[in-house]
Design an enzyme around this catalytic site. Sequence first.
Site, PDB file in Angstrom:
ATOM      1  N   ALA A 191      -0.401  -7.100   3.338  1.00 41.38           N
ATOM      2  CA  ALA A 191      -0.728  -8.251   4.759  1.00 41.38           C
ATOM      3  C   ALA A 191      -1.803  -7.247   5.522  1.00 41.38           C
ATOM      4  CB  ALA A 191       0.011  -6.783   5.872  1.00 41.38           C
ATOM      5  N   GLU A 192      -2.764  -5.632   4.963  1.00 46.69           N
ATOM      6  CA  GLU A 192      -3.601  -5.423   5.531  1.00 46.69           C
ATOM      7  C   GLU A 192      -4.335  -4.473   4.122  1.00 46.69           C
ATOM      8  OE1 GLU A 192      -3.253  -1.683   8.062  1.00 46.69           O
ATOM      9  OE2 GLU A 192      -1.766  -0.886   7.518  1.00 46.69           O
TER      10      GLU A 192
ATOM     11  N   ILE B 171      -4.368  -3.609  -3.349  1.00 44.62           N
ATOM     12  CA  ILE B 171      -4.184  -2.656  -4.564  1.00 44.62           C
ATOM     13  C   ILE B 171      -4.809  -2.907  -5.841  1.00 44.62           C
ATOM     14  CG2 ILE B 171      -2.615  -1.373  -5.150  1.00 44.62           C
ATOM     15  CD1 ILE B 171      -2.099  -1.497  -2.138  1.00 44.62           C
TER      16      ILE B 171
ATOM     17  N   ASP C 280       7.003   1.533   8.932  1.00 44.16           N
ATOM     18  CA  ASP C 280       7.585   0.344   8.148  1.00 44.16           C
ATOM     19  C   ASP C 280       8.430   0.672   7.581  1.00 44.16           C
ATOM     20  OD1 ASP C 280       7.288  -2.163   7.915  1.00 44.16           O
ATOM     21  OD2 ASP C 280       4.959  -2.043   7.026  1.00 44.16           O
TER      22      ASP C 280
HETATM   23  N1  LIG Z   1       1.092   4.218  -6.024  1.00 44.26           N
HETATM   24  C1  LIG Z   1       1.657   3.028  -5.999  1.00 44.26           C
HETATM   25  N2  LIG Z   1       2.213   2.857  -7.494  1.00 44.26           N
HETATM   26  C2  LIG Z   1       2.312   1.326  -7.261  1.00 44.26           C
HETATM   27  N3  LIG Z   1       2.030   0.288  -6.532  1.00 44.26           N
HETATM   28  C3  LIG Z   1       2.174   0.137  -5.658  1.00 44.26           C
HETATM   29  C4  LIG Z   1       1.697   1.886  -5.209  1.00 44.26           C
HETATM   30  N4  LIG Z   1       1.113   1.870  -3.816  1.00 44.26           N
HETATM   31  C5  LIG Z   1       1.339   0.202  -3.483  1.00 44.26           C
HETATM   32  N5  LIG Z   1       2.194  -0.323  -4.484  1.00 44.26           N
HETATM   33  C6  LIG Z   1       2.142  -1.299  -4.486  1.00 44.26           C
HETATM   34  O1  LIG Z   1       1.133  -3.111  -3.731  1.00 44.26           O
HETATM   35  C7  LIG Z   1       1.460  -3.501  -2.353  1.00 44.26           C
HETATM   36  C8  LIG Z   1       1.655  -3.128  -1.191  1.00 44.26           C
HETATM   37  O2  LIG Z   1       0.740  -2.123  -0.515  1.00 44.26           O
HETATM   38  P1  LIG Z   1       1.709  -0.873   0.191  1.00 44.26           P
HETATM   39  O3  LIG Z   1       2.746  -1.885   1.498  1.00 44.26           O
HETATM   40  O4  LIG Z   1       1.441  -0.167   0.634  1.00 44.26           O
HETATM   41  O5  LIG Z   1       0.148  -2.281   1.094  1.00 44.26           O
HETATM   42  P2  LIG Z   1       0.826  -3.038   2.830  1.00 44.26           P
HETATM   43  O6  LIG Z   1      -0.843  -3.414   3.021  1.00 44.26           O
HETATM   44  O7  LIG Z   1       1.541  -2.752   3.384  1.00 44.26           O
HETATM   45  O8  LIG Z   1       0.984  -3.770   1.817  1.00 44.26           O
HETATM   46  P3  LIG Z   1       2.629  -5.450   1.578  1.00 44.26           P
HETATM   47  O9  LIG Z   1       2.145  -5.751   3.441  1.00 44.26           O
HETATM   48  O10 LIG Z   1       2.380  -6.464   0.617  1.00 44.26           O
HETATM   49  O11 LIG Z   1       3.073  -4.579   1.798  1.00 44.26           O
HETATM   50  C9  LIG Z   1       3.087  -2.686  -3.126  1.00 44.26           C
HETATM   51  O12 LIG Z   1       4.231  -4.194  -2.346  1.00 44.26           O
HETATM   52  C10 LIG Z   1       3.748  -2.209  -4.188  1.00 44.26           C
HETATM   53  O13 LIG Z   1       3.252  -3.346  -5.418  1.00 44.26           O
HETATM   54 MG   LIG Z   2       3.869  -2.282   2.501  1.00 45.02          MG
END
Ligand SMILES: Nc1ncnc2c1ncn2[C@@H]1O[C@H](COP(=O)(O)OP(=O)(O)OP(=O)(O)O)[C@@H](O)[C@H]1O
Ligand SMILES: [Mg+2]
Length: 208
Positions: free
Chosen positions: A8-9, A12, A122
């Site tokens: 979403a934001e 990675i 969240d």
């Molecule tokens: N430390 C980590 N090790 C392995 N994978 C990770 C890690 N942090 C994040 N990810 C992967 O990246 C994805 C997105 O990370 P995160 O939830 O922190 O960001 P987001 O912007 O909220 O993305 P989303 O909207 O998909 O939740 C996670 O669902 C996971 O699959």
């Molecule tokens: Mg997330």
Amino acid sequence: MRKISEGAEAVIYAARMLGRNVIVKERVAKGYRIKELDEQLRRQRTKTEAKIQSTLYEKGVRVPGVILVGKYFVVMERVQGKTLNRMAGVGKAHDRRSMGMAMAEAGRVLGTIHRLGVSHGDFTTANIMQDRSGRLWVIDFGLAAFTNSEEEMALDVLLMKRSVDSGMYERFIKSYKLGFGGKASAVLGRLGEIEKRGRYQTRTLDSA
Ligand SMILES: Nc1ncnc2c1ncn2[C@@H]1O[C@H](COP(=O)(O)OP(=O)(O)OP(=O)(O)O)[C@@H](O)[C@H]1O
Ligand SMILES: [Mg+2]
């Protein structure tokens, strides 16, 4: 660096650093937000995430250790596993058992996080990972806060309540109480009030 997720934001990337598997989480510009606000939000969420995650790590909570922080990115340990919402065939009996165990563990971890004076902001199955040994890791602390607010904590619990069935929630809440200790009942009391007045709806729109 290899892109592994575009959420979403954040984008990675998987990378290696000092012989370790790491991820780089970079918060990217959102064209629909006013530029100044967008930069401020990304800076603040990056800082919050790094600060809170490091604090919890030092207190022994299973969160990825933070290695490096930039203006809009965080480098952290990589969890070898997948998020709970991607656990295969959640409906099947066997998987229900393992999901139940995961929910119990998630409740205990959230209780511990709250006891340490932090709200997650969240707390969904998309932000909990399970590694190959079955251990759970909480990720995504960009909306977290240092707080003693029962309201903020109740919203964490409510988000999980809304995303799992009642059997799963029961297991979750039982161990949440164990992880938190005495003050859990105040949070759960507040949860009941929130459900009555329906703030959950407003909050979902606010944090979009
Ligand atoms: N430390 C980590 N090790 C392995 N994978 C990770 C890690 N942090 C994040 N990810 C992967 O990246 C994805 C997105 O990370 P995160 O939830 O922190 O960001 P987001 O912007 O909220 O993305 P989303 O909207 O998909 O939740 C996670 O669902 C996971 O699959
Ligand atoms: Mg997330």
